[in-house]
Design an enzyme around this catalytic site. Structure first.
Site, PDB file in Angstrom:
ATOM      1  N   LYS A   1     -31.371  17.977   9.023  1.00 15.28           N
ATOM      2  CA  LYS A   1     -32.258  18.033  10.190  1.00 15.28           C
ATOM      3  C   LYS A   1     -31.374  18.206  11.431  1.00 15.28           C
ATOM      4  O   LYS A   1     -31.140  17.263  12.193  1.00 15.28           O
ATOM      5  CB  LYS A   1     -33.100  16.756  10.272  1.00 15.28           C
ATOM      6  CG  LYS A   1     -34.200  16.792  11.317  1.00 15.28           C
ATOM      7  CD  LYS A   1     -35.039  15.517  11.239  1.00 15.28           C
ATOM      8  CE  LYS A   1     -36.131  15.493  12.273  1.00 15.28           C
ATOM      9  NZ  LYS A   1     -36.920  14.260  12.212  1.00 15.28           N
TER      10      LYS A   1
ATOM     11  N   GLU B   1     -42.405  15.969  17.123  1.00 15.31           N
ATOM     12  CA  GLU B   1     -41.849  16.605  15.927  1.00 15.31           C
ATOM     13  C   GLU B   1     -42.963  17.204  15.071  1.00 15.31           C
ATOM     14  O   GLU B   1     -42.804  18.297  14.519  1.00 15.31           O
ATOM     15  CB  GLU B   1     -41.072  15.593  15.091  1.00 15.31           C
ATOM     16  CG  GLU B   1     -39.822  15.071  15.757  1.00 15.31           C
ATOM     17  CD  GLU B   1     -39.118  14.031  14.930  1.00 15.31           C
ATOM     18  OE1 GLU B   1     -37.921  14.242  14.649  1.00 15.31           O
ATOM     19  OE2 GLU B   1     -39.749  13.008  14.554  1.00 15.31           O
TER      20      GLU B   1
ATOM     21  N   GLU C   1     -36.164  10.735   3.777  1.00 13.99           N
ATOM     22  CA  GLU C   1     -36.052  10.148   2.449  1.00 13.99           C
ATOM     23  C   GLU C   1     -37.242  10.534   1.568  1.00 13.99           C
ATOM     24  O   GLU C   1     -37.076  10.820   0.377  1.00 13.99           O
ATOM     25  CB  GLU C   1     -35.953   8.616   2.560  1.00 13.99           C
ATOM     26  CG  GLU C   1     -34.674   8.122   3.200  1.00 13.99           C
ATOM     27  CD  GLU C   1     -34.665   8.106   4.730  1.00 13.99           C
ATOM     28  OE1 GLU C   1     -33.716   7.520   5.291  1.00 13.99           O
ATOM     29  OE2 GLU C   1     -35.584   8.674   5.376  1.00 13.99           O
TER      30      GLU C   1
ATOM     31  N   TYR D   1     -33.256  30.294 -10.463  1.00 13.50           N
ATOM     32  CA  TYR D   1     -33.019  29.738  -9.128  1.00 13.50           C
ATOM     33  C   TYR D   1     -33.843  30.414  -8.055  1.00 13.50           C
ATOM     34  O   TYR D   1     -34.049  29.837  -7.003  1.00 13.50           O
ATOM     35  CB  TYR D   1     -31.535  29.672  -8.777  1.00 13.50           C
ATOM     36  CG  TYR D   1     -30.704  30.884  -9.077  1.00 13.50           C
ATOM     37  CD1 TYR D   1     -30.682  31.961  -8.226  1.00 13.50           C
ATOM     38  CD2 TYR D   1     -29.912  30.915 -10.210  1.00 13.50           C
ATOM     39  CE1 TYR D   1     -29.901  33.065  -8.501  1.00 13.50           C
ATOM     40  CE2 TYR D   1     -29.128  32.009 -10.492  1.00 13.50           C
ATOM     41  CZ  TYR D   1     -29.128  33.094  -9.629  1.00 13.50           C
ATOM     42  OH  TYR D   1     -28.358  34.183  -9.909  1.00 13.50           O
TER      43      TYR D   1
END
Length: 120
Positions: A99, A22, A74, A54
């Protein structure tokens, strides 16, 4: 009472994850941010300085997403929330990190981590 500003689907190729492949190959990540903001002052004056820009927010979130790799979604979600809360107009934020290319060993649509953070 608060209003909400949402930016959804900020997408980047990044290298987050626990596994070496990864980190080496990277994969697609997406982020949704929903901000609690009092938009009344901006609405009353039509002044961008009194609300969250934004476009700037999206660029800041993208920079975190493509920045220093982390092992856990997290941790990434917390960094993204911290970026949102750096704006003093943001009272709270809900971050969802997607993901969709995670290796789970079974067919699936998406993996997400969702957190909510607020001031104080």
């Amino acid at each position: 009472m608060t209003d909400r500003i949402a930016v959804r689907g900020i997408t980047a190729h990044a290298h987050h994850g626990v596994y070496a492949f990864e980190r080496e190959q990277g994969q697609t990540f997406r982020v949704d941010a929903v901000l609690d903001v009092d938009t009344a002052p901006a609405a009353a004056t039509d002044d961008l300085a009194l609300t969250v820009n934004y476009a700037e927010l999206a660029q800041g979130l993208h920079a975190v997403l493509t920045g220093e790799p982390v092992d856990l979604l997290e941790t990434l979600a917390q960094r993204l929330a911290d970026t949102c809360l750096a704006d003093p107009l943001v009272q709270a934020v809900q971050i969802t990190v997607h993901k969709p290319e995670a290796d789970l060993g079974v067919p699936f649509d998406d993996v997400t981590v969702q957190i909510t953070r607020s001031r104080g």
